[in-house]
Write a protein that holds these residues in place. Structure first.
Motif, mmCIF file in Angstrom:
data_model
loop_
_atom_site.group_PDB
_atom_site.id
_atom_site.type_symbol
_atom_site.label_atom_id
_atom_site.label_comp_id
_atom_site.label_asym_id
_atom_site.label_seq_id
_atom_site.Cartn_x
_atom_site.Cartn_y
_atom_site.Cartn_z
ATOM 1 N N THR A 1 0.835 -1.197 0.000
ATOM 2 C CA THR A 1 0.000 0.000 0.000
ATOM 3 C C THR A 1 0.874 1.253 0.000
ATOM 4 O O THR A 1 0.615 2.210 -0.745
ATOM 5 N N VAL A 2 1.908 1.252 0.826
ATOM 6 C CA VAL A 2 2.850 2.375 0.837
ATOM 7 C C VAL A 2 3.465 2.567 -0.546
ATOM 8 O O VAL A 2 3.579 3.687 -1.056
ATOM 9 N N ASP A 3 3.859 1.466 -1.171
ATOM 10 C CA ASP A 3 4.480 1.517 -2.490
ATOM 11 C C ASP A 3 3.545 2.141 -3.522
ATOM 12 O O ASP A 3 3.967 2.950 -4.361
ATOM 13 N N ARG A 4 2.278 1.803 -3.454
ATOM 14 C CA ARG A 4 1.314 2.330 -4.425
ATOM 15 C C ARG A 4 1.080 3.827 -4.235
ATOM 16 O O ARG A 4 0.854 4.556 -5.195
ATOM 17 N N TRP A 5 1.123 4.294 -2.978
ATOM 18 C CA TRP A 5 0.963 5.727 -2.733
ATOM 19 C C TRP A 5 2.209 6.516 -3.141
ATOM 20 O O TRP A 5 2.103 7.609 -3.702
ATOM 21 N N THR A 6 3.370 5.979 -2.861
ATOM 22 C CA THR A 6 4.599 6.748 -3.059
ATOM 23 C C THR A 6 5.154 6.665 -4.473
ATOM 24 O O THR A 6 6.031 7.443 -4.843
ATOM 25 N N LYS A 7 4.647 5.717 -5.286
ATOM 26 C CA LYS A 7 5.139 5.567 -6.660
ATOM 27 C C LYS A 7 4.035 5.693 -7.709
ATOM 28 O O LYS A 7 4.317 5.644 -8.905
ATOM 29 N N GLY A 8 2.790 5.843 -7.279
ATOM 30 C CA GLY A 8 1.679 5.882 -8.224
ATOM 31 C C GLY A 8 1.626 7.181 -9.008
ATOM 32 O O GLY A 8 2.033 8.245 -8.530
ATOM 33 N N GLU A 9 1.119 7.078 -10.226
ATOM 34 C CA GLU A 9 0.993 8.258 -11.090
ATOM 35 C C GLU A 9 -0.067 9.205 -10.538
ATOM 36 O O GLU A 9 -1.197 8.801 -10.263
ATOM 37 N N GLY A 10 0.318 10.465 -10.364
ATOM 38 C CA GLY A 10 -0.631 11.471 -9.902
ATOM 39 C C GLY A 10 -0.787 11.555 -8.402
ATOM 40 O O GLY A 10 -1.395 12.497 -7.892
ATOM 41 N N VAL A 11 -0.239 10.580 -7.659
ATOM 42 C CA VAL A 11 -0.348 10.619 -6.192
ATOM 43 C C VAL A 11 1.021 10.660 -5.522
ATOM 44 O O VAL A 11 1.111 10.965 -4.335
#
Length: 272
Positions: A95-105
């Protein structure tokens, strides 16, 4: 002789097996051994929902799949399509990875005071759409023997040459945009792309199957055109990557070839 080293190991073995009789590598009169490498680039998006879906439980697999956008549609501007895979998004670290590397977020505040709020909002409340492209065969994508690098036995290492095609770029981008629309339609409070054009290593297509020895390496039974007692039973014989995971197809082809060998063992012509 049955070889099953898949789309990198099999062409490497054949290319290393060059001799006076097979100067360009074993079973390579077509020049296609190692050519047409396909590796299934994929992308993914996630959505955050109000419902507690316990998406951190169990292994990551295919809870649901959709073939709605699998076939070609000329209006989309690319050939072929993608399988969609609905997946759990596992635990807090992902979940941390998706927030810190996601496009636009990834540029949004996350650490400090925002950390607790965003984690409470998303852990257990995320769903992921993964889109797997049908990577098409191109002879500019190929496996060769490295001229200098060797393995622990002193044998030439495989060298992979791969460039993502414009068709695959368009295919993945289009499907990711549709996946964001799907999240929105399903009631997601927020959705974003977490990855695009990732290569999972489904190494396919480097010893093409076909009827014509001039344009393929093996026949419909996985039997090398040039070497009658040599059979390939792995993903290297694929003519296209398809837009799905290849393991079941590899198993089916291997069983089919094994059955053919058993049924025709007494009649097989073996090269001298």
């Amino acid at each position: 002789v049955v070889v099953a080293c898949n789309g990198v190991g099999t062409p490497r073995l054949l290319l290393m097996s060059a001799s006076e009789r097979f100067q360009d590598g074993l079973a390579n009169s077509s020049g296609l051994v190692g050519k047409r490498l396909m590796i299934h680039p994929y992308g993914a998006s996630v959505g955050i929902y109000d419902d507690d879906m316990e998406d951190w439980l169990g292994p990551t697999g295919e809870q649901l799949q959709s073939m709605q956008f699998y076939e070609s549609d000329p209006s989309r501007g690319f050939l072929r399509g993608s399988k969609w895979i609905l997946q759990a998004t596992t635990g807090p670290l992902r979940t941390v990875d998706r927030w810190t590397k996601g496009e636009g977020v990834c540029d949004e505040p996350f650490w400090g005071t925002e950390f607790t709020r965003k984690m409470q909002e998303s852990v257990g409340h995320m769903i992921q759409w993964l889109v797997m492209s049908e990577d098409l065969p191109e002879e500019t994508n190929y496996v060769s023997l490295d001229p200098t690098l060797t393995d622990s036995d002193g044998l030439p290492a495989p060298k992979v040459h791969y460039t993502l095609s414009e068709n695959t770029y368009r295919l993945v981008d289009w499907n990711l945009q549709r996946s964001l629309e799907a999240h929105e339609a399903a009631g997601a409070k927020k959705a974003w792309v977490t990855s695009r054009n990732i290569t999972p290593g489904h190494n396919l297509g480097t010893c093409k199957m076909g009827d014509d020895p001039e344009t393929s390496v093996v026949n419909r039974w996985g039997q090398a055109h040039d070497v009658p007692n040599l059979f390939l039973i792995d993903g290297s014989v694929f003519t296209t990557s398809t837009g799905v995971n290849p393991t079941a197809t590899i198993c089916a082809l291997a069983k089919r070839t094994a059955t053919h060998i058993v049924e025709n063992a007494r009649q097989l012509e073996v090269a001298s």
